[in-house]
Design an enzyme around this catalytic site. Structure first.
Site, mmCIF file in Angstrom:
data_model
loop_
_atom_site.group_PDB
_atom_site.id
_atom_site.type_symbol
_atom_site.label_atom_id
_atom_site.label_comp_id
_atom_site.label_asym_id
_atom_site.label_seq_id
_atom_site.Cartn_x
_atom_site.Cartn_y
_atom_site.Cartn_z
ATOM 1 N N HIS A 122 0.839 -1.201 0.000
ATOM 2 C CA HIS A 122 0.000 0.000 0.000
ATOM 3 C C HIS A 122 0.879 1.258 0.000
ATOM 4 C CE1 HIS A 122 -3.742 2.176 0.601
ATOM 5 N NE2 HIS A 122 -3.071 2.969 1.415
ATOM 6 N N GLU A 187 8.790 0.911 -3.100
ATOM 7 C CA GLU A 187 7.984 -0.325 -3.179
ATOM 8 C C GLU A 187 8.766 -1.460 -3.826
ATOM 9 O OE1 GLU A 187 3.379 1.182 -3.481
ATOM 10 O OE2 GLU A 187 4.429 0.865 -5.355
HETATM 11 C C1 GAR Z 1 1.373 0.367 -6.263
HETATM 12 O O1 GAR Z 1 1.812 1.678 -6.010
HETATM 13 C C2 GAR Z 1 0.644 -0.183 -5.051
HETATM 14 O O2 GAR Z 1 1.144 0.293 -3.832
HETATM 15 C C3 GAR Z 1 -0.751 0.321 -5.301
HETATM 16 O O3 GAR Z 1 -0.936 0.158 -6.680
HETATM 17 C C4 GAR Z 1 0.297 0.364 -7.350
HETATM 18 C C5 GAR Z 1 0.499 -0.735 -8.365
HETATM 19 O O4 GAR Z 1 1.600 -0.453 -9.196
HETATM 20 N N1 GAR Z 1 -1.707 -0.406 -4.539
HETATM 21 C C6 GAR Z 1 -2.755 0.151 -3.949
HETATM 22 O O5 GAR Z 1 -3.021 1.327 -4.029
HETATM 23 C C7 GAR Z 1 -3.624 -0.805 -3.146
HETATM 24 N N2 GAR Z 1 -4.608 -0.096 -2.418
HETATM 25 P P1 GAR Z 1 2.173 -1.572 -10.180
HETATM 26 O O6 GAR Z 1 0.983 -2.160 -10.932
HETATM 27 O O7 GAR Z 1 3.087 -0.825 -11.099
HETATM 28 O O8 GAR Z 1 2.881 -2.607 -9.361
#
Ligand code: GAR
Length: 218
Positions: A122, A187
Site C-alpha cells: 500500500h 515499493e
Molecule cells: C502500487 O503503487 C501499489 O502500492 C498500489 O498500486 C500500485 C500498483 O503499481 N496499490 C494500492 O493502491 C492498493 N490499495 P504496479 O501495478 O506498477 O505494481
C-alpha cells in the site's frame, strides 16, 4: 514468536507465490527480477488479474510464468469470484498470496483459505490514508511525509498487521505523479524484502500481541 513462513520446507522445496495484479505490474516485475527462480528458492507459480488488459500479464508471460484472468463481471458475487481464484491458487500449490497493485478487496471467504498467507502493498504509511486513492489523499491533506507499507491482509481495508514500512518525504513541488514515482522506487525494494522474510521464516507474530509482526533481525 510463532512463525508465518516457509520454515517447514525442505531446502529443495520451492516457496511458491501467487501474485495478484490489476494494472502495470511494476511491483510484480521487481519480484520477478529479484526473487523468481533465484537462489532463495522462491518462484511465482501464477499471476492472476481481474483485468484482462493488465500490462502485468504481459510481464508474467515474458518471464514464462502461468497467468489467469478472473474478471468480476463473470460472477454474481465477490465471494464466488474469490473462491474460484482461491481454487486456482490452491491447485498451483501457492504458499503465499501477494497483492501487488490488486485493486479489488479480497473477501473473508478468500482469506479463510489462506490464513496469514496473504500480503498487500500500500502506497502510504498505514494507518494513514487507507483506501483506493492514497497518494492523491496524502497530497490533498498536505502531509509532509508519506511512505510504503507491506502488511498481512485481514478482514478490514488496509488494516492488517504491518510487516515493513518506509517513509518517503513529500516535496513542496511534488505532483501526484512525481510522488508516485518515488514511492514506486521504495515499493520495488520493500515488497521483495517482505516476501523474502516470510519465505525464509524470518517474519512471525508476537505471542503477546498478534498484531505485531516480529522480524528475526529486530
Ligand atoms: C502500487 O503503487 C501499489 O502500492 C498500489 O498500486 C500500485 C500498483 O503499481 N496499490 C494500492 O493502491 C492498493 N490499495 P504496479 O501495478 O506498477 O505494481
Amino acid at each position: 514468536m510463532s512463525m508465518s513462513g516457509g520454515e517447514d520446507r525442505s531446502p529443495e522445496e520451492k516457496f511458491r507465490l501467487g501474485v495478484l495484479i490489476s494494472g502495470s505490474g511494476s511491483n510484480l516485475q521487481s519480484i520477478i527480477d529479484r526473487l523468481h527462480q533465484g537462489p532463495g528458492n522462491i518462484e511465482i507459480a501464477v499471476v492472476i488479474s481481474d483485468n484482462p488488459g493488465a500490462y502485468g500479464l504481459k510481464r508474467a508471460e515474458k518471464a514464462g510464468i502461468p497467468t489467469a484472468v478472473y474478471p468480476m463481471s463473470g460472477y454474481s458475487s465477490r465471494a464466488a469470484h474469490d473462491l474460484d481464484m482461491a481454487e486456482e491458487l490452491a491447485r498451483r500449490g501457492v504458499d503465499l498470496v501477494v497483492l501487488a497493485g490488486y485493486m479489488l478487496i479480497v473477501t473473508s471467504e478468500f482469506l479463510q483459505r489462506f490464513p496469514h498467507r496473504v500480503i498487500n502493498l500500500h502506497p502510504s504509511l498505514l494507518p494513514a490514508f487507507p483506501g483506493g486513492t492514497p497518494i492523491e489523499d496524502t497530497m490533498a491533506y498536505g502531509a509532509r511525509v508519506t511512505g510504503v507499507t507491506v502488511h498481512f491482509v485481514d478482514e478490514g481495508t488496509d488494516t492488517g498487521p504491518i510487516i515493513l514500512q518506509e517513509a518517503v518525504d513529500i516535496k513542496y513541488n511534488d505532483t501526484v505523479e512525481s510522488l508516485r514515482e518515488r514511492i514506486h522506487k521504495v515499493e520495488h525494494r520493500l515488497l521483495p524484502d517482505a516476501v523474502q522474510l516470510i519465505a525464509s521464516g524470518r517474519a512471525g507474530f508476537a505471542s503477546e500481541n498478534p498484531r505485531r509482526v516480529i522480524i528475526e533481525s529486530d
